[in-house]
Design a protein around this motif. Structure first.
Motif, PDB file in Angstrom:
ATOM      1  N   UNK A   1     -28.714  52.795 -32.292  1.00 56.26           N
ATOM      2  CA  UNK A   1     -28.022  53.789 -31.480  1.00 56.26           C
ATOM      3  C   UNK A   1     -28.840  54.257 -30.291  1.00 56.26           C
TER       4      UNK A   1
ATOM      5  N   UNK B   1     -27.778  37.558 -27.650  1.00 57.32           N
ATOM      6  CA  UNK B   1     -26.801  36.682 -28.305  1.00 57.32           C
ATOM      7  C   UNK B   1     -25.759  36.174 -27.312  1.00 57.32           C
TER       8      UNK B   1
ATOM      9  N   UNK C   1     -28.022  48.975 -25.396  1.00 59.98           N
ATOM     10  CA  UNK C   1     -28.021  49.510 -26.758  1.00 59.98           C
ATOM     11  C   UNK C   1     -27.838  48.321 -27.690  1.00 59.98           C
TER      12      UNK C   1
ATOM     13  N   UNK D   1     -26.841  45.983 -30.662  1.00 59.28           N
ATOM     14  CA  UNK D   1     -25.737  46.151 -31.604  1.00 59.28           C
ATOM     15  C   UNK D   1     -26.104  45.681 -33.005  1.00 59.28           C
ATOM     16  N   UNK D   2     -27.197  44.966 -33.144  1.00 61.31           N
ATOM     17  CA  UNK D   2     -27.526  44.434 -34.459  1.00 61.31           C
ATOM     18  C   UNK D   2     -28.397  45.432 -35.211  1.00 61.31           C
ATOM     19  N   UNK D   3     -28.566  45.186 -36.490  1.00 64.09           N
ATOM     20  CA  UNK D   3     -29.500  45.963 -37.296  1.00 64.09           C
ATOM     21  C   UNK D   3     -30.417  44.963 -37.968  1.00 64.09           C
ATOM     22  N   UNK D   4     -31.703  45.126 -37.755  1.00 63.22           N
ATOM     23  CA  UNK D   4     -32.661  44.180 -38.322  1.00 63.22           C
ATOM     24  C   UNK D   4     -33.456  43.531 -37.216  1.00 63.22           C
ATOM     25  N   UNK D   5     -33.953  42.312 -37.521  1.00 62.15           N
ATOM     26  CA  UNK D   5     -34.834  41.665 -36.559  1.00 62.15           C
ATOM     27  C   UNK D   5     -34.067  40.645 -35.722  1.00 62.15           C
ATOM     28  N   UNK D   6     -34.300  40.643 -34.435  1.00 62.25           N
ATOM     29  CA  UNK D   6     -33.680  39.637 -33.578  1.00 62.25           C
ATOM     30  C   UNK D   6     -34.580  39.442 -32.364  1.00 62.25           C
TER      31      UNK D   6
ATOM     32  N   UNK E   1     -21.817  47.908 -40.576  1.00 62.33           N
ATOM     33  CA  UNK E   1     -23.234  47.651 -40.843  1.00 62.33           C
ATOM     34  C   UNK E   1     -23.481  46.228 -41.350  1.00 62.33           C
TER      35      UNK E   1
ATOM     36  N   UNK F   1     -23.458  43.990 -38.443  1.00 58.74           N
ATOM     37  CA  UNK F   1     -24.649  44.176 -37.607  1.00 58.74           C
ATOM     38  C   UNK F   1     -25.842  43.456 -38.230  1.00 58.74           C
ATOM     39  N   UNK F   2     -25.958  43.563 -39.553  1.00 67.00           N
ATOM     40  CA  UNK F   2     -27.044  42.858 -40.236  1.00 67.00           C
ATOM     41  C   UNK F   2     -26.868  41.357 -40.078  1.00 67.00           C
TER      42      UNK F   2
ATOM     43  N   UNK G   1     -25.581  39.759 -37.709  1.00 70.94           N
ATOM     44  CA  UNK G   1     -25.948  39.361 -36.347  1.00 70.94           C
ATOM     45  C   UNK G   1     -27.448  39.112 -36.257  1.00 70.94           C
ATOM     46  N   UNK G   2     -28.222  40.026 -36.880  1.00 65.99           N
ATOM     47  CA  UNK G   2     -29.669  39.838 -36.872  1.00 65.99           C
ATOM     48  C   UNK G   2     -30.054  38.617 -37.702  1.00 65.99           C
TER      49      UNK G   2
ATOM     50  N   UNK H   1     -29.766  35.228 -36.032  1.00 71.10           N
ATOM     51  CA  UNK H   1     -30.816  34.821 -35.097  1.00 71.10           C
ATOM     52  C   UNK H   1     -32.054  34.340 -35.847  1.00 71.10           C
ATOM     53  N   UNK H   2     -32.162  34.727 -37.146  1.00 76.72           N
ATOM     54  CA  UNK H   2     -33.322  34.256 -37.907  1.00 76.72           C
ATOM     55  C   UNK H   2     -33.064  32.917 -38.572  1.00 76.72           C
TER      56      UNK H   2
ATOM     57  N   UNK I   1     -22.854  34.189 -33.225  1.00 75.37           N
ATOM     58  CA  UNK I   1     -23.537  35.397 -32.766  1.00 75.37           C
ATOM     59  C   UNK I   1     -22.855  35.968 -31.534  1.00 75.37           C
TER      60      UNK I   1
ATOM     61  N   UNK J   1     -21.327  39.658 -31.362  1.00 77.34           N
ATOM     62  CA  UNK J   1     -21.885  40.569 -30.355  1.00 77.34           C
ATOM     63  C   UNK J   1     -20.759  41.156 -29.506  1.00 77.34           C
TER      64      UNK J   1
ATOM     65  N   UNK K   1     -18.603  43.733 -31.856  1.00 76.59           N
ATOM     66  CA  UNK K   1     -19.172  44.991 -32.336  1.00 76.59           C
ATOM     67  C   UNK K   1     -19.315  45.979 -31.187  1.00 76.59           C
TER      68      UNK K   1
ATOM     69  N   UNK L   1     -21.246  49.341 -29.611  1.00 76.73           N
ATOM     70  CA  UNK L   1     -22.614  49.846 -29.700  1.00 76.73           C
ATOM     71  C   UNK L   1     -22.662  50.956 -30.740  1.00 76.73           C
ATOM     72  N   UNK L   2     -23.702  51.004 -31.558  1.00 77.80           N
ATOM     73  CA  UNK L   2     -23.775  52.088 -32.547  1.00 77.80           C
ATOM     74  C   UNK L   2     -23.966  53.435 -31.862  1.00 77.80           C
TER      75      UNK L   2
END
Lengths: 503, 709
Positions: A87, A111, A133, A135-140, B599, B602-603, B605-606, B609-610, B670, B674, B677, B679-680
């Protein structure tokens, strides 16, 4: 050897064959071997003359780079937070050197979507800021792209780890039913926070509303029942003098943050637009009384002001905690008017200002900025050491030796730790990550992630002095014989051939 | 001697053609070099281009065919001065005549002016060089087209691979009849069709299979029916909304195909005239021209005006509805202009009535659009002329002017008498009415601070007139004046023209001032018509002015009476002393799940990329949640999200099969997520402190101890 060198050679060979053929075909066969020798020498001399010219042209750019900084447009410096909370706006800042390039467009790419872009004119060196901002949560890994005339000039990774916000528990104390508190509690509940409203309805009588919390007795506040709360928000007449003293004490210890909403909105409210000092945010208008603006104490720092500089919210550092006095009322009207985003932002800002910092069991601090595979990575592990309640005159020798060695694992393998002699809570270590990408460092507090860059990432920032194209360019060696000698040889051969014809 | 001259000419000829060839080759080389710079080709292309063009030019010139004979023939043909005997120069002279001729010609041959054609190859070479120069400049400086660098790919609807086991596919799209579009057939499984089209799939399988099933939006199963032979299967389906589908062949799902519906939009109405609220003043023709413009994507079938007439006032108001057609007929055209003239009299409208109407347009799909309601008002002038409002006023000053009402009455009287009056009398009376109108305007203008050229309505002027009449009787007044003698201000007042008199510019509200101004404008207009002897045309303006004046009168009469409030006095000593033991305030408990429902996506999405490096443990659940989210959005806009969903499903399958995951799939999935979603929202969060705060804490403890000794 470039294409141009080959071309010079082929042209010379063709010329040689043609000239020799002409000599052989001449009806007069006298001095034929000498003539052929002279022709060959002349061509060798011609080759010797042209070769360095070609080489020089090719190596001109690389020679320039040895004296100057790299001529290619490149990112000179770049910073971005590698960890942030969901956020929040994520900002990438840096400086771009485009003195020797075409106009370039920088993109912040996530992305495949451009979060932000910026045009940089040619011939300038200027700072840039890109925002978005995530939009993902975690590592990227996001990317910074520099595109000039259709060519991608810059493409570098921007690793970022987005964390979910750490939850807060909030106690709202009202002296009278207050729509502001009611809407704030609704908002906190909607977003999964724990909150309690204590509403004074009569003498020593309180109405309670528990949101995501099981009821606990809060008629009189004590040190123990205040324990779970991170932030207390109170308005005028909400608590007794004893409770105020208790809250002040808790605040000084850094256990809770305190937002004091000063007395009512005043008798002559009118629409005012406030501004936030640090972030320069501008908010929709609010019904406020300018006469009720805060009178500043000397140790206070203004947070929100109106256009005339009157302060409506100010912070003070009290001991280890943060006190926020505010005269900002009626923000709930924003929710009713549909300015929900502003409401979110304002209360996030206010609550975050006073929220006490949570102390984790251990923290990993990386001392190497650009961690690369097969390069040393210096790490500091910070742990919690119990504080002696009475400052000891001299630390006893047993106290130091009893500190247990904490654990730090890289992908499951323990790292050797060295304690700093004068700071028992700090441990140093160095590791050599074998792989690039995200690596997990496990501590007593959990997993901490660090991105290990590849060798080719961010070359422009690390290898500033190494010219970029010298790796490709040929060594300049043909200039061993000065061109004058070649010219004399050529002239001599031509003179001989000319004289021979005249004889 | 002469032979060497011919040789020289031949050499020049050959040299020219070789130089021309070289120039052509060089120009090709230059163009190729510039192309190299622009598109980064290898440098060998430059050499190749030079050699090829040079060779071609040399072969074209055929310089080896140029012999002495050729030169001789050319000279003989071109120059008459050589008397057709250049050939003599090639051989030694045989007789005296030839010798003489040779001498004559060798003298002439040195003074030849060669024509342009002799240098033709040089000219053409130069021309090629010029062209090459222009092309090279264009190549170097023509702006390079900006390439799209994003990974966002538009879906290629033209290609879709049929699933394995299917040899041939035919999709027949029959749009509904009202669209007047022909039925069409396509081999592609991605379908874009009009709303309510009938779709017919015809699948030809390679071998014997179970009847295939069409799985619509991941939820509805539509089995295909066997066609005329055992390898043909047919399904008919009417398209009602966008979505996506898969074909299940032997229960093996194919990739996703789009089902894109082109909706039929309702017609659009644009009303050109009249204005949304139109007032027809008394005296204007009771006529309204309606002009409107309609558009629709397939055709307009009908349009009509629904009019409602409201008459009467108060509780006795009556409504009458009427449906009117336009002057034009509609033959399912896509755009149409419609007009209609409403004769308000024929509709039975009286002064004081109002007409409300809207336009309803129906398209060929029977979708109806209604316009906004327009109001046409015929004001009632009878009430304006009544004296009711004025009757109870008292203390009228003797007036210099007629009222607006009087002007209207007089103008109407004048119009009635028009036929019986001589022209100059008519004109005179009309002009006098105009003067009256002017006086009235000036009087009201004073309220706005306007300045008049005469002092009409000024008490001082009235006083002066009075003074003249009463000169002999009023001695006391004179005495009083003698006291005033020498009062400079008083004398100045009589002659000076005062500005900025606060009494002139009255303290009126801005709204009232605006209305007063509008009134004055109407009076101006009325005056203008009266002065040019057109009282008939002046009437609408006069009526409007009167109506505005009446409104002003009504407004000034609104007032709010003051009322006093009496409350029982409080007894402060008794406040908050009640027994409250048995009162238990409410305690509410709420449990709100405030988690972000996106959520998992969103996870995911991350995690996507991994995927390039490792397979994270929680990937499967997150991808399943993300796929559900994508599927719900793909049903409504398949063009945007279907490729992402497809890619994510492929990734899931590859994860299950423990296969390598394709990078384009990761990018497509992705990119879709993207885009999908939001923005949070910003939310407050606790900060994290560094754990080593022992020094700070010690410092703080020290401080505390110093402060509280």
């Amino acid at each position: 050897m470039s294409n141009w060198h080959y071309m010079v050679m082929i042209i010379l060979l063709v010329l040689l064959v043609w000239l020799l053929w002409k000599e052989v075909r001449r009806p007069l066969k006298a001095r034929l071997p000498w003539r052929m020798l002279a022709t060959m020498l002349a061509l060798v001399a011609l080759g010797g003359l042209t070769w360095p010219v070609v080489s020089e042209q090719l190596s001109e750019t690389s020679r320039l780079q040895i004296t100057k900084t790299p001529a290619m447009p490149h990112v000179e410096a770049c910073y971005w937070p590698q960890e942030t909370t969901a956020g929040n706006t994520w900002t990438v800042e840096g400086r771009f050197d485009n003195r020797h390039g075409k106009p370039i467009t920088l993109y912040l790419d996530a992305f495949g979507e451009h979060l932000d872009s910026l045009e940089l004119p040619a011939g300038e060196q200027r700072p840039f800021t890109l925002k978005g901002v995530p939009k993902h949560t975690g590592r990227a890994v996001y990317t910074i792209l520099g595109i000039a005339a259709g060519d991608t000039i810059v493409q570098e990774p921007l690793p970022v780890n987005i964390q979910s916000p750490l939850p807060l528990t909030i106690l709202l104390l009202s002296g009278a039913p207050d729509p502001e508190h009611r809407f704030l509690a609704d908002w906190l509940g909607e977003n999964g926070y724990k909150a309690v409203i204590r509403n004074k309805v009569s003498r020593d009588k309180y109405a309670f509303r528990y949101i995501n919390l099981s009821p606990v007795s809060l008629e009189t506040l004590t040190g123990s029942n205040l324990q779970p709360f991170d932030i207390v928000i109170s308005n005028a007449g909400a608590c007794s003098a004893a409770e105020r003293n208790l809250l002040a004490l808790q605040l000084e210890k850094g256990k809770t943050g305190w937002i004091v909403r000063e007395d009512s909105a005043g008798p002559h409210p009118r629409a005012l637009r406030l501004k936030t000092e640090q972030t320069a945010d501008s908010w929709p208008s609010l019904l406020l009384d300018a006469a009720a603006a805060l009178r500043m104490h000397p140790d206070e720092l203004p947070l929100m002001k109106d256009s005339l500089g009157r302060v409506y919210a100010a912070t003070t550092l009290k001991g280890q905690g943060m006190l926020l006095r505010t005269q900002v009322h009626n923000t709930y009207t924003w929710r009713l008017q549909g300015y929900t985003n502003d409401y979110d932002k304002l209360w996030t800002q206010l609550l975050q200002t006073v929220a006490p910092a949570k102390t984790p069991a251990a923290t990993v601090r990386f001392l190497t900025d650009k961690a690369m595979a097969d390069h040393p990575l210096h790490i500091q592990l910070l742990t919690v050491v119990p504080v002696p309640q009475q400052p000891a005159a001299a630390p006893s020798p047993t106290q130091v030796t009893t500190t247990p060695v904490p654990q730090l694992l890289l992908n499951g393998d323990p790292l050797p730790l060295q304690q700093l002699p004068d700071r028992p809570a700090i441990w140093n270590t160095t590791c050599w990550p074998r792989k690039s990408g995200w690596q997990a460092f496990t501590t007593a507090d959990g997993v901490c992630w660090k991105y290990i860059f590849r060798h080719e990432d961010w070359k422009s920032m690390t290898d500033k002095t190494i010219p970029i194209t010298t790796r490709k360019g040929p060594p300049v060696s043909a200039a061993a014989i000065p061109p004058g000698y070649w010219a004399i040889l050529l002239l001599a051969c031509c003179f001989f051939l000319w004289i021979e014809r005249k004889l | 001697m002469g032979k060497s001259v011919i040789r020289d000419i031949r050499r020049r000829w050959v040299r020219n053609s070789l130089t021309g060839a070289l120039m052509a080759g060089l120009s090709a080389g230059v163009v190729a070099y510039c192309a190299c710079l622009r598109w980064q080709f290898s440098g060998w292309w430059v050499v190749a281009a030079f050699i090829i063009i040079f060779t071609v030019a040399i072969l074209n010139s055929r310089y080896w065919q140029v012999k002495d004979d050729t030169v001789v023939r050319y000279l003989d043909q071109t120059f008459p001065s050589l008397e057709d005997s250049t050939g003599l120069l090639l051989h030694p002279p045989a007789n005296l005549l030839e010798t003489l001729q040779q001498e004559k010609i060798s003298a002439a041959i040195h003074q030849l002016q060669y024509p342009r054609t002799f240098y033709k190859s040089l000219w053409s070479g130069g021309m090629w060089m010029g062209i090459a120069l222009i092309i090279s400049l264009l190549l170097l400086y023509w702006p390079v087209q900006q390439q799209q660098t994003g990974n966002r790919k538009d879906i290629d609807t033209t290609t879709s691979t049929p699933p394995p086991g299917i040899s041939r596919v035919k999709v027949r799209i029959t749009p509904p009849a009202y669209t007047r579009r022909p039925a069409r057939e396509q081999q592609q499984l991605h379908i874009t069709a009009e709303d309510s089209s009938l779709l017919q799939w015809e699948l030809h399988t390679t071998g014997a299979v179970q009847p295939p099933v069409l799985l619509l939006n991941d939820s509805i199963r539509l089995p295909l029916q066997q066609g005329k032979d055992p390898h043909t299967f047919i399904l008919q389906y009417t398209l009602r909304r966008s979505g996506f589908y898969q074909l299940l062949i032997n229960n093996k799902p194919s990739e996703y195909y789009q089902l894109q519906m082109t909706p039929d939009l309702p017609p659009v109405i644009r009303i050109v005239s009249p204005a949304p609220y139109t007032v027809i003043e008394y005296g204007q023709a009771p006529r309204v021209n309606i002009k409107a413009h309609f558009t629709d994507d397939y055709g307009i079938s009908d349009a009509l005006i629904a009019a409602t007439i409201a008459s009467g006032s108060g509780e006795a108001v009556r409504f009458r509805e009427q449906q009117l057609t336009f002057d034009q007929a509609f033959h399912r055209q896509m755009t149409a202009d419609a007009t209609k003239t409403l004769q308000l009299g024929k509709l039975g409208m009286q002064p004081g009535d109002e007409l409300y109407f809207h336009i309803a347009v129906t398209d060929t799909r029977h979708q109806q659009t209604r316009s906004d309601v327009m109001i046409i008002s015929l004001p009632d002038t009878a009430q304006l002329l009544s004296l009711e409002g004025l009757a109870n006023s008292v203390n009228f000053k003797p007036e210099y002017f007629r009222s607006q009402r009087q002007i209207i009455i007089d103008a109407e009287q004048l119009l009635r008498e028009k036929d019986t009056l001589p022209l100059n009398v008519f004109k005179n009376r009309s002009n006098n009415l105009g003067i009256d109108q002017k006086l009235l305007r000036l009087r009201y203008g004073k309220f706005l601070g306007e300045e008049a050229e005469t002092n009409i309505g000024d008490p001082r002027a009235a006083e002066a007139a009075e003074h003249d009449h009463d000169h002999d009787h009023d001695h006391g007044h004179e005495e009083a004046e003698t006291h005033e003698f020498g009062n400079a201000e008083k004398i100045m007042d009589q002659y000076a023209h005062k500005h900025d008199n606060a009494e002139d510019a009255t303290f009126l509200e801005p709204a009232i001032k605006a209305q007063l101004k509008a009134t004055l404008t109407e009076m101006w207009n009325a005056e203008l018509r009266l002065r040019v002897y057109k009282p008939q045309e002046a009437l609408p303006y006069a009526y409007k002015a009167l109506r505005l004046l009446k409104d002003l009168q009504q407004q000034s009469r609104v007032y709010v009476a003051k009322t006093g409030v009496k409350t029982t006095p409080l007894k402060p000593e008794k406040r908050l002393t009640g027994e409250l033991d048995k009162i238990m305030p409410a305690t509410r408990r709420q449990q709100v799940t405030g988690d972000d429902e996106n959520l998992p996506a969103r996870t995911a999405l991350a995690l996507l990329s991994q995927l390039k490096d490792t397979v994270p443990p929680a990937a499967r659940e997150a991808f399943a949640a993300a796929a559900r989210l994508l599927a719900t959005h793909a049903a409504s806009s398949p063009a945007r999200y279907l490729p992402a969903l497809d890619a994510l499903r492929r990734i899931q399958m590859q994860l299950d099969a423990k296969k390598r995951i394709a990078i384009p799939d990761i990018q497509a999935a992705a990119s879709g997520l993207q885009h999908l979603l939001a923005s949070p929202r910003p939310l407050p969060a606790a900060r994290k402190a560094l754990p080593d705060n022992s020094l700070q804490q010690l410092y703080f403890i020290h401080l505390q101890q110093k402060r509280v000794p």
